[in-house]
Structure formats: structure tokens, C-alpha cells
Design a protein around this motif. Structure first.
Motif, PDB file in Angstrom:
ATOM      1  N   ALA A 289       0.801  -1.226   0.000  1.00  0.00           N
ATOM      2  CA  ALA A 289       0.000   0.000   0.000  1.00  0.00           C
ATOM      3  C   ALA A 289       0.834   1.276   0.000  1.00  0.00           C
ATOM      4  O   ALA A 289       0.537   2.220  -0.698  1.00  0.00           O
ATOM      5  CB  ALA A 289      -0.930  -0.003   1.201  1.00  0.00           C
ATOM      6  N   HIS A 290       1.890   1.309   0.786  1.00  0.00           N
ATOM      7  CA  HIS A 290       2.645   2.551   0.956  1.00  0.00           C
ATOM      8  C   HIS A 290       4.129   2.215   1.012  1.00  0.00           C
ATOM      9  O   HIS A 290       4.563   1.512   1.914  1.00  0.00           O
ATOM     10  CB  HIS A 290       2.201   3.245   2.247  1.00  0.00           C
ATOM     11  CG  HIS A 290       2.823   4.577   2.459  1.00  0.00           C
ATOM     12  ND1 HIS A 290       2.486   5.675   1.711  1.00  0.00           N
ATOM     13  CD2 HIS A 290       3.762   4.985   3.335  1.00  0.00           C
ATOM     14  CE1 HIS A 290       3.191   6.717   2.124  1.00  0.00           C
ATOM     15  NE2 HIS A 290       3.970   6.322   3.108  1.00  0.00           N
ATOM     16  N   VAL A 291       4.887   2.710   0.047  1.00  0.00           N
ATOM     17  CA  VAL A 291       6.313   2.374  -0.027  1.00  0.00           C
ATOM     18  C   VAL A 291       7.117   3.652  -0.224  1.00  0.00           C
ATOM     19  O   VAL A 291       6.787   4.476  -1.077  1.00  0.00           O
ATOM     20  CB  VAL A 291       6.609   1.416  -1.204  1.00  0.00           C
ATOM     21  CG1 VAL A 291       8.097   1.109  -1.285  1.00  0.00           C
ATOM     22  CG2 VAL A 291       5.812   0.134  -1.072  1.00  0.00           C
ATOM     23  N   TYR A 292       8.141   3.804   0.582  1.00  0.00           N
ATOM     24  CA  TYR A 292       9.102   4.887   0.390  1.00  0.00           C
ATOM     25  C   TYR A 292      10.448   4.401   0.883  1.00  0.00           C
ATOM     26  O   TYR A 292      10.560   3.315   1.450  1.00  0.00           O
ATOM     27  CB  TYR A 292       8.668   6.181   1.091  1.00  0.00           C
ATOM     28  CG  TYR A 292       8.521   6.069   2.583  1.00  0.00           C
ATOM     29  CD1 TYR A 292       9.574   6.387   3.428  1.00  0.00           C
ATOM     30  CD2 TYR A 292       7.329   5.650   3.156  1.00  0.00           C
ATOM     31  CE1 TYR A 292       9.445   6.285   4.795  1.00  0.00           C
ATOM     32  CE2 TYR A 292       7.186   5.552   4.517  1.00  0.00           C
ATOM     33  CZ  TYR A 292       8.251   5.882   5.343  1.00  0.00           C
ATOM     34  OH  TYR A 292       8.115   5.776   6.694  1.00  0.00           O
ATOM     35  N   CYS A 293      11.491   5.193   0.685  1.00  0.00           N
ATOM     36  CA  CYS A 293      12.837   4.746   1.015  1.00  0.00           C
ATOM     37  C   CYS A 293      13.583   5.796   1.829  1.00  0.00           C
ATOM     38  O   CYS A 293      13.659   6.958   1.426  1.00  0.00           O
ATOM     39  CB  CYS A 293      13.598   4.451  -0.276  1.00  0.00           C
ATOM     40  SG  CYS A 293      15.290   3.909   0.022  1.00  0.00           S
TER      41      CYS A 293
ATOM     42  N   ALA B  60      11.624   0.675  18.078  1.00  0.00           N
ATOM     43  CA  ALA B  60      10.591  -0.025  17.318  1.00  0.00           C
ATOM     44  C   ALA B  60       9.954   0.971  16.359  1.00  0.00           C
ATOM     45  O   ALA B  60       9.683   2.116  16.732  1.00  0.00           O
ATOM     46  CB  ALA B  60       9.543  -0.610  18.251  1.00  0.00           C
ATOM     47  N   ASP B  61       9.759   0.557  15.127  1.00  0.00           N
ATOM     48  CA  ASP B  61       9.078   1.401  14.146  1.00  0.00           C
ATOM     49  C   ASP B  61       7.584   1.114  14.177  1.00  0.00           C
ATOM     50  O   ASP B  61       7.160   0.017  14.525  1.00  0.00           O
ATOM     51  CB  ASP B  61       9.630   1.126  12.736  1.00  0.00           C
ATOM     52  CG  ASP B  61      11.034   1.669  12.549  1.00  0.00           C
ATOM     53  OD1 ASP B  61      11.232   2.866  12.807  1.00  0.00           O
ATOM     54  OD2 ASP B  61      11.926   0.903  12.149  1.00  0.00           O
ATOM     55  N   ASP B  62       6.802   2.107  13.761  1.00  0.00           N
ATOM     56  CA  ASP B  62       5.355   1.937  13.739  1.00  0.00           C
ATOM     57  C   ASP B  62       4.853   1.503  12.362  1.00  0.00           C
ATOM     58  O   ASP B  62       3.701   1.693  12.014  1.00  0.00           O
ATOM     59  CB  ASP B  62       4.651   3.226  14.173  1.00  0.00           C
ATOM     60  CG  ASP B  62       4.972   4.402  13.280  1.00  0.00           C
ATOM     61  OD1 ASP B  62       5.820   4.266  12.376  1.00  0.00           O
ATOM     62  OD2 ASP B  62       4.372   5.477  13.479  1.00  0.00           O
ATOM     63  N   ARG B  63       5.744   0.896  11.578  1.00  0.00           N
ATOM     64  CA  ARG B  63       5.394   0.407  10.238  1.00  0.00           C
ATOM     65  C   ARG B  63       6.272  -0.795   9.921  1.00  0.00           C
ATOM     66  O   ARG B  63       7.236  -1.072  10.625  1.00  0.00           O
ATOM     67  CB  ARG B  63       5.599   1.505   9.204  1.00  0.00           C
ATOM     68  CG  ARG B  63       7.035   1.999   9.143  1.00  0.00           C
ATOM     69  CD  ARG B  63       7.163   3.336   8.486  1.00  0.00           C
ATOM     70  NE  ARG B  63       6.453   4.334   9.234  1.00  0.00           N
ATOM     71  CZ  ARG B  63       6.987   5.371   9.841  1.00  0.00           C
ATOM     72  NH1 ARG B  63       8.270   5.586   9.763  1.00  0.00           N
ATOM     73  NH2 ARG B  63       6.281   6.222  10.515  1.00  0.00           N
TER      74      ARG B  63
ATOM     75  N   HIS C 236      26.056  -5.538  12.768  1.00  0.00           N
ATOM     76  CA  HIS C 236      25.296  -6.564  13.465  1.00  0.00           C
ATOM     77  C   HIS C 236      23.877  -6.033  13.676  1.00  0.00           C
ATOM     78  O   HIS C 236      23.663  -5.056  14.384  1.00  0.00           O
ATOM     79  CB  HIS C 236      25.942  -6.898  14.816  1.00  0.00           C
ATOM     80  CG  HIS C 236      25.183  -7.904  15.604  1.00  0.00           C
ATOM     81  ND1 HIS C 236      25.279  -9.259  15.362  1.00  0.00           N
ATOM     82  CD2 HIS C 236      24.289  -7.771  16.598  1.00  0.00           C
ATOM     83  CE1 HIS C 236      24.480  -9.905  16.189  1.00  0.00           C
ATOM     84  NE2 HIS C 236      23.878  -9.007  16.958  1.00  0.00           N
ATOM     85  N   TRP C 237      22.912  -6.651  12.997  1.00  0.00           N
ATOM     86  CA  TRP C 237      21.528  -6.229  13.084  1.00  0.00           C
ATOM     87  C   TRP C 237      20.762  -7.134  14.034  1.00  0.00           C
ATOM     88  O   TRP C 237      20.938  -8.341  14.023  1.00  0.00           O
ATOM     89  CB  TRP C 237      20.853  -6.302  11.709  1.00  0.00           C
ATOM     90  CG  TRP C 237      21.359  -5.292  10.741  1.00  0.00           C
ATOM     91  CD1 TRP C 237      22.354  -5.470   9.838  1.00  0.00           C
ATOM     92  CD2 TRP C 237      20.901  -3.966  10.588  1.00  0.00           C
ATOM     93  NE1 TRP C 237      22.553  -4.320   9.121  1.00  0.00           N
ATOM     94  CE2 TRP C 237      21.656  -3.370   9.569  1.00  0.00           C
ATOM     95  CE3 TRP C 237      19.924  -3.193  11.214  1.00  0.00           C
ATOM     96  CZ2 TRP C 237      21.470  -2.064   9.150  1.00  0.00           C
ATOM     97  CZ3 TRP C 237      19.733  -1.896  10.791  1.00  0.00           C
ATOM     98  CH2 TRP C 237      20.504  -1.350   9.776  1.00  0.00           C
ATOM     99  N   ARG C 238      19.898  -6.544  14.839  1.00  0.00           N
ATOM    100  CA  ARG C 238      18.979  -7.302  15.680  1.00  0.00           C
ATOM    101  C   ARG C 238      17.579  -6.825  15.372  1.00  0.00           C
ATOM    102  O   ARG C 238      17.310  -5.630  15.432  1.00  0.00           O
ATOM    103  CB  ARG C 238      19.275  -7.083  17.152  1.00  0.00           C
ATOM    104  CG  ARG C 238      20.468  -7.881  17.632  1.00  0.00           C
ATOM    105  CD  ARG C 238      20.682  -7.611  19.070  1.00  0.00           C
ATOM    106  NE  ARG C 238      21.405  -6.328  19.104  1.00  0.00           N
ATOM    107  CZ  ARG C 238      22.038  -5.854  20.142  1.00  0.00           C
ATOM    108  NH1 ARG C 238      22.020  -6.487  21.269  1.00  0.00           N
ATOM    109  NH2 ARG C 238      22.683  -4.712  20.072  1.00  0.00           N
ATOM    110  N   GLY C 239      16.714  -7.748  15.014  1.00  0.00           N
ATOM    111  CA  GLY C 239      15.326  -7.388  14.703  1.00  0.00           C
ATOM    112  C   GLY C 239      14.378  -8.032  15.678  1.00  0.00           C
ATOM    113  O   GLY C 239      14.660  -9.092  16.232  1.00  0.00           O
ATOM    114  N   GLY C 240      13.285  -7.387  15.894  1.00  0.00           N
ATOM    115  CA  GLY C 240      12.257  -7.923  16.775  1.00  0.00           C
ATOM    116  C   GLY C 240      10.938  -8.005  16.047  1.00  0.00           C
ATOM    117  O   GLY C 240      10.778  -7.489  14.945  1.00  0.00           O
ATOM    118  N   GLY C 241       9.993  -8.626  16.659  1.00  0.00           N
ATOM    119  CA  GLY C 241       8.706  -8.764  16.005  1.00  0.00           C
ATOM    120  C   GLY C 241       7.557  -8.412  16.883  1.00  0.00           C
ATOM    121  O   GLY C 241       7.597  -8.053  17.975  1.00  0.00           O
TER     122      GLY C 241
END
Length: 105
Positions: free
Chosen positions: A65-69, A85-88, A100-105
Motif C-alpha cells: 500500500a505505501h512504499v518509500y525509502c 521499534a518502528d510503527d510500520r 550486526h543487526w537485531r530485529g524484533g517482532g
């Protein structure tokens, strides 16, 4: 944008982060000086200024629906932003260097 030959279009922002905080210390000197002094440069809505990114975003919009960079350039050993944390939904593509990246869900 310091010594840039033209101003960025509306909606496209250059942010400079140093010590994980926004700074205006390099507003007159531009992003090159900021990077050389250990700051990170962030371009919000980079699709407005670089055609390959614009084509990628336009292509993804047929499915999303909504894409930007937003583009980040961060010197080695530095970090642009604290853990957050991002809201998207976010896709991260690293094209150079190591981190070193750490991602959450």
C-alpha cells in the motif's frame, strides 16, 4: 544540504545524527564533512532524488500500500539511532560494509 548545488525537493529531508542524536552542527558544511567527523547522514524519501530508488518504490507499490525509502550512511563503528521499534513494516537492505543487526517482532 551544505554545498549542494540545488535544494532538495519538498518532503525529502537530510538529517545528520551524531552520538545517536539529531544535530545541526554540519548544516553549513554539508554531509561530506559530517561523515568525515563520524556523523551519520539520513535521507528521508530518497526516492524523490534518485531514479533507481524511485523505480523500486513504484514497482513495490503494485503489491504494497505505501512504499518509500530512507537511506542511511553511517561511518564504521558508529550508530545512527538507538535501538527502537518502528510503527510500520520495514525492509532493511545493507549494500556495503558490515553491521550486526537485531530485529524484533
Amino acid at each position: 544540504w551544505g554545498v549542494a548545488p540545488f535544494p532538495p525537493p519538498d518532503g525529502c529531508d537530510l538529517l545528520v545524527m551524531r552520538g545517536m542524536q539529531l544535530t545541526h552542527a554540519f548544516d553549513d558544511d554539508g554531509p561530506w564533512v559530517a561523515l568525515l567527523n563520524g556523523a551519520s547522514c539520513v535521507v528521508n524519501h530518497a526516492e524523490y532524488i534518485w531514479p533507481p530508488i524511485a523505480r523500486l518504490c513504484i514497482g513495490l507499490r503494485s503489491r504494497l500500500a505505501h512504499v518509500y525509502c530512507n537511506c542511511y550512511v553511517t561511518p564504521p563503528g558508529c550508530q545512527a539511532a538507538p535501538q527502537h521499534a518502528d510503527d510500520r513494516d520495514v525492509f532493511i537492505v545493507q549494500v556495503c560494509g558490515r553491521k550486526h543487526w537485531r530485529g524484533g517482532g
